[in-house]
Design a protein around this motif. Structure first.
Motif, short mmCIF file in Angstrom:
data_model
loop_
_atom_site.label_atom_id
_atom_site.label_comp_id
_atom_site.label_asym_id
_atom_site.label_seq_id
_atom_site.Cartn_x
_atom_site.Cartn_y
_atom_site.Cartn_z
N HIS A 144 2.41 1.54 -3.52
CA HIS A 144 1.37 1.93 -4.49
C HIS A 144 0.96 3.38 -4.31
O HIS A 144 0.70 4.09 -5.29
CB HIS A 144 0.16 1.01 -4.34
CG HIS A 144 -0.89 1.23 -5.36
ND1 HIS A 144 -2.18 1.62 -5.04
CD2 HIS A 144 -0.84 1.17 -6.72
CE1 HIS A 144 -2.88 1.75 -6.16
NE2 HIS A 144 -2.09 1.48 -7.19
N SER A 158 -4.82 -9.91 -7.94
CA SER A 158 -5.71 -8.82 -7.52
C SER A 158 -4.96 -7.50 -7.38
O SER A 158 -5.39 -6.47 -7.91
CB SER A 158 -6.38 -9.19 -6.19
OG SER A 158 -7.12 -8.10 -5.69
N LEU A 159 -3.83 -7.50 -6.68
CA LEU A 159 -3.10 -6.26 -6.45
C LEU A 159 -2.47 -5.72 -7.72
O LEU A 159 -2.36 -4.50 -7.90
CB LEU A 159 -2.05 -6.48 -5.37
CG LEU A 159 -2.59 -6.79 -3.97
CD1 LEU A 159 -1.46 -7.14 -3.02
CD2 LEU A 159 -3.41 -5.63 -3.42
N SER A 160 -2.09 -6.60 -8.62
CA SER A 160 -1.47 -6.13 -9.86
C SER A 160 -2.46 -5.43 -10.78
O SER A 160 -2.05 -4.73 -11.71
CB SER A 160 -0.83 -7.31 -10.60
OG SER A 160 -1.82 -8.17 -11.14
N ARG A 208 -4.39 -3.07 -9.85
CA ARG A 208 -4.57 -1.67 -9.42
C ARG A 208 -3.85 -0.72 -10.38
O ARG A 208 -2.88 -1.10 -11.04
CB ARG A 208 -4.05 -1.49 -8.00
CG ARG A 208 -4.86 -2.26 -6.98
CD ARG A 208 -4.60 -1.77 -5.57
NE ARG A 208 -5.28 -2.58 -4.57
CZ ARG A 208 -5.16 -2.39 -3.26
NH1 ARG A 208 -4.38 -1.42 -2.80
NH2 ARG A 208 -5.82 -3.16 -2.42
N PRO A 209 -4.34 0.51 -10.46
CA PRO A 209 -3.71 1.47 -11.39
C PRO A 209 -2.24 1.67 -11.09
O PRO A 209 -1.82 1.67 -9.92
CB PRO A 209 -4.50 2.76 -11.14
CG PRO A 209 -5.78 2.33 -10.52
CD PRO A 209 -5.48 1.09 -9.75
N ARG A 210 -1.45 1.80 -12.16
CA ARG A 210 -0.04 2.15 -12.10
C ARG A 210 0.85 1.04 -11.54
O ARG A 210 2.01 1.26 -11.25
CB ARG A 210 0.19 3.47 -11.35
CG ARG A 210 -0.60 4.64 -11.95
CD ARG A 210 -0.31 5.95 -11.28
NE ARG A 210 1.04 6.44 -11.56
CZ ARG A 210 1.40 7.06 -12.67
NH1 ARG A 210 0.52 7.25 -13.66
NH2 ARG A 210 2.65 7.48 -12.83
N VAL A 211 0.30 -0.17 -11.43
CA VAL A 211 1.11 -1.34 -11.09
C VAL A 211 1.48 -2.01 -12.41
O VAL A 211 0.62 -2.49 -13.13
CB VAL A 211 0.36 -2.33 -10.18
CG1 VAL A 211 1.22 -3.57 -9.90
CG2 VAL A 211 -0.03 -1.65 -8.88
N ASP A 266 0.83 -1.21 0.00
CA ASP A 266 0.00 0.00 0.00
C ASP A 266 0.86 1.26 0.00
O ASP A 266 0.51 2.26 -0.65
CB ASP A 266 -0.94 0.01 1.21
CG ASP A 266 -2.12 -0.93 1.03
OD1 ASP A 266 -2.40 -1.34 -0.11
OD2 ASP A 266 -2.76 -1.28 2.05
N MET A 286 0.57 6.47 -7.05
CA MET A 286 -0.68 7.21 -7.22
C MET A 286 -0.51 8.70 -6.95
O MET A 286 -1.21 9.53 -7.52
CB MET A 286 -1.76 6.63 -6.29
CG MET A 286 -2.15 5.19 -6.62
SD MET A 286 -2.81 4.99 -8.29
CE MET A 286 -4.39 5.86 -8.11
#
Length: 268
Positions: free
Chosen positions: A47, A79-81, A83-86, A44, A51
């Protein structure tokens, strides 16, 4: 002009200095950086950097050497990958360095937990079609073997990725290139003792090469021994330019284009 393809800006040595570091990056013409995740607990924070700042991106993964942390499942990484900008899966791979001293006398056979963790990252990367950020230390044979066993051969179903902070032999570099991977060099390339590595850097094709700091570690000469940060990545480019008899601007252009090609969406 320059891109730092691997840094740890969430680490305490750097996290409290972001305004200063970002100003230094601007002055050094380092216009983008990939912030690397090493535990799910850290994700988090990593990330949030991507962001908050439009020239930072993030990865998701658990470093092979981290124990006593949340073990990633395939579902977690997928799931986490999303997310935006990953833009990548990792830092992942294998690390057997000083295994006996640091791991309580365990053998390579005892490191199956690392190999299983690595396999999960490879499968996640293939599923989400994002590249792997590979860490390998004293484990190159197993690293290459597992990639092959999981279908990483440069074909359409492969995730591909980068062997980051490369310190291995030319033979390992050839094996990685044959599997479709990129090779990234850090400030180690500038160390007086690193002639063998410079020979590898002279061999790796320019269209498969990245540069990085791995900050806060491995500051290049003339800052060796100090805390590293992304503004120092031009010193890596300068060393490559000298090796290849190129202008440093050519190295910057090539490695930045490679970064964009590998990490789709990481464009300024």
């Amino acid at each position: 002009m320059f891109v730092d393809s691997h840094c740890h800006l969430s680490f305490p040595e750097l996290a409290g200095r972001l305004p200063e570091i970002r100003e230094a990056m601007a002055q050094a013409q380092v216009d983008r950086a990939l912030c690397i995740c090493t535990t799910l607990e850290e994700f988090d924070t990593v990330h949030a950097l991507a962001m908050r700042y439009d020239n930072f991106w993030a990865t998701v993964g658990v470093h092979p050497d981290n124990e006593g942390v949340t073990e990633p499942s395939l579902a977690d990484l997928v799931s986490l990958s999303a997310r935006p900008r990953v833009v990548a899966i990792g830092e992942t791979g294998l690390d057997y360095y000083q295994m006996d001293e640091r791991k309580g006398g365990r053998t390579v056979a005892d490191m199956e937990w690392q190999r299983e963790r690595f396999r999960i990252h490879i499968r996640a990367a293939q599923q989400v079609k994002k590249p792997l950020v590979i860490h390998t230390r004293a484990a190159s044979e197993d690293t290459v073997r597992l990639l092959k066993e999981e279908g990483e051969d440069g074909s359409a179903g492969s995730a591909g990725g980068v062997f980051h902070c490369f310190t291995e032999t030319a033979e390992v570099a050839r094996a990685a290139l044959d599997l479709g991977f990129y090779i990234s060099f850090s400030g180690i390339l500038t160390f007086k003792s690193a002639q063998d590595l410079r020979d590898v850097a002279a061999f790796v094709p320019m269209d498969r090469m990245l540069i990085e700091t791995d900050s806060p570690y491995l500051a290049p000469v003339p800052y060796r021994g100090k805390t590293n940060n992304p503004s120092y990545v031009p010193f890596v480019a300068k060393q490559i330019a000298e090796l290849r008899k190129l202008a440093v601007e050519e190295v910057a252009q090539a490695t930045s284009a490679n970064f964009e090609r590998l990490f789709a969406g990481a464009r300024s």
